[in-house]
Motif scaffolding. Structure first.
Motif, PDB file in Angstrom:
ATOM      1  N   GLU A  56      -2.345  -1.395  -2.899  1.00  0.00           N
ATOM      2  CA  GLU A  56      -1.105  -0.398  -2.575  1.00  0.00           C
ATOM      3  C   GLU A  56      -0.717  -0.491  -1.079  1.00  0.00           C
ATOM      4  O   GLU A  56      -1.551  -0.741  -0.317  1.00  0.00           O
ATOM      5  N   PRO A  57       0.382  -0.195  -0.824  1.00  0.00           N
ATOM      6  CA  PRO A  57       1.054  -0.139   0.569  1.00  0.00           C
ATOM      7  C   PRO A  57       0.089   1.163   1.193  1.00  0.00           C
ATOM      8  O   PRO A  57      -0.395   2.109   0.877  1.00  0.00           O
ATOM      9  N   GLY A  58      -0.260   0.599   2.510  1.00  0.00           N
ATOM     10  CA  GLY A  58      -1.161   1.542   3.201  1.00  0.00           C
ATOM     11  C   GLY A  58      -2.686   1.517   2.889  1.00  0.00           C
ATOM     12  O   GLY A  58      -3.639   2.027   3.848  1.00  0.00           O
ATOM     13  N   CYS A  59      -3.037   0.730   1.950  1.00  0.00           N
ATOM     14  CA  CYS A  59      -4.388   0.488   1.837  1.00  0.00           C
ATOM     15  C   CYS A  59      -5.132  -0.401   2.809  1.00  0.00           C
ATOM     16  O   CYS A  59      -4.278  -1.480   3.114  1.00  0.00           O
ATOM     17  N   SER A  60      -6.305  -0.051   3.206  1.00  0.00           N
ATOM     18  CA  SER A  60      -7.001  -1.395   4.356  1.00  0.00           C
ATOM     19  C   SER A  60      -8.383  -1.062   4.196  1.00  0.00           C
ATOM     20  O   SER A  60      -9.017  -0.197   3.528  1.00  0.00           O
ATOM     21  N   SER A  61      -9.163  -1.916   4.720  1.00  0.00           N
ATOM     22  CA  SER A  61     -10.683  -2.154   4.646  1.00  0.00           C
ATOM     23  C   SER A  61     -11.033  -1.935   5.997  1.00  0.00           C
ATOM     24  O   SER A  61     -10.235  -1.931   6.989  1.00  0.00           O
ATOM     25  N   PRO A  62     -12.145  -1.083   6.132  1.00  0.00           N
ATOM     26  CA  PRO A  62     -12.574  -1.177   7.565  1.00  0.00           C
ATOM     27  C   PRO A  62     -13.049  -2.458   8.189  1.00  0.00           C
ATOM     28  O   PRO A  62     -13.450  -3.335   7.463  1.00  0.00           O
ATOM     29  N   LEU A  63     -13.404  -2.422   9.524  1.00  0.00           N
ATOM     30  CA  LEU A  63     -13.712  -3.872  10.271  1.00  0.00           C
ATOM     31  C   LEU A  63     -15.322  -3.685   9.837  1.00  0.00           C
ATOM     32  O   LEU A  63     -16.131  -2.938  10.004  1.00  0.00           O
TER      33      LEU A  63
END
Length: 158
Positions: A56-63
């Protein structure tokens, strides 16, 4: 079938895999992300795993980095990737191949959901994702490390 073809077929797996959409089970992972496993590594001798991801918009994974190669193919939307310190935009039809050990992360910075097909080779790492939902940050770090993945920082887009 040629003898060589038979040997290759038996080496990879012993059965044809058919995973139709109505058989797929979707599950939540991190907030804003859900997944379905298309091919379980245990069904193909550990050689690979294929997962569909909806972010979804705004979702991300960490590095992070891991020992597997990871291949992303964008099915819908535009995803922002950081791979080896380089920022890349990936839209419909784009494929990104992340070699083992390369630091990488992704983020949906758009206003629409993003769908990706993700292939890991070798497989096995797919088994961590159904276990990630609802974990506190330290618990998530422990889980991913138990699968050979190391989180090295937050997503950095600059």
């Amino acid at each position: 079938m040629l003898e060589e073809d038979t040997l290759v077929s038996k080496t990879l797996h012993s059965k044809t895999i058919v995973n139709s959409p109505e058989k797929r089970e979707w599950f939540d992972t991190i907030p804003g992300e859900r997944m379905a496993i298309h091919v379980q590594s245990s069904d193909v001798g550990g050689n690979l795993a294929i997962i569909e991801t909806v972010a979804e918009p705004g979702c991300s994974s960490p590095l992070h980095f891991h020992r597997e190669s990871e291949i992303f193919h964008i099915l819908e939307g535009t995803m922002t990737f950081v791979c080896g310190g380089e920022k890349r935009e990936a839209s419909l039809g784009t494929t990104i191949v992340v070699p083992p050990g390369v630091h990488h992360a992704w983020a949906n910075l758009s206003q629409s959901q993003v769908r990706m097909l993700v292939l890991f080779t070798p497989g096995g790492i797919e088994n961590l994702f159904p276990r990630a939902n609802g974990l506190a940050p330290l618990e998530l770090v422990e889980l991913v490390e138990s699968y050979g993945t190391r989180i090295v920082g937050p997503l950095v887009l600059d």
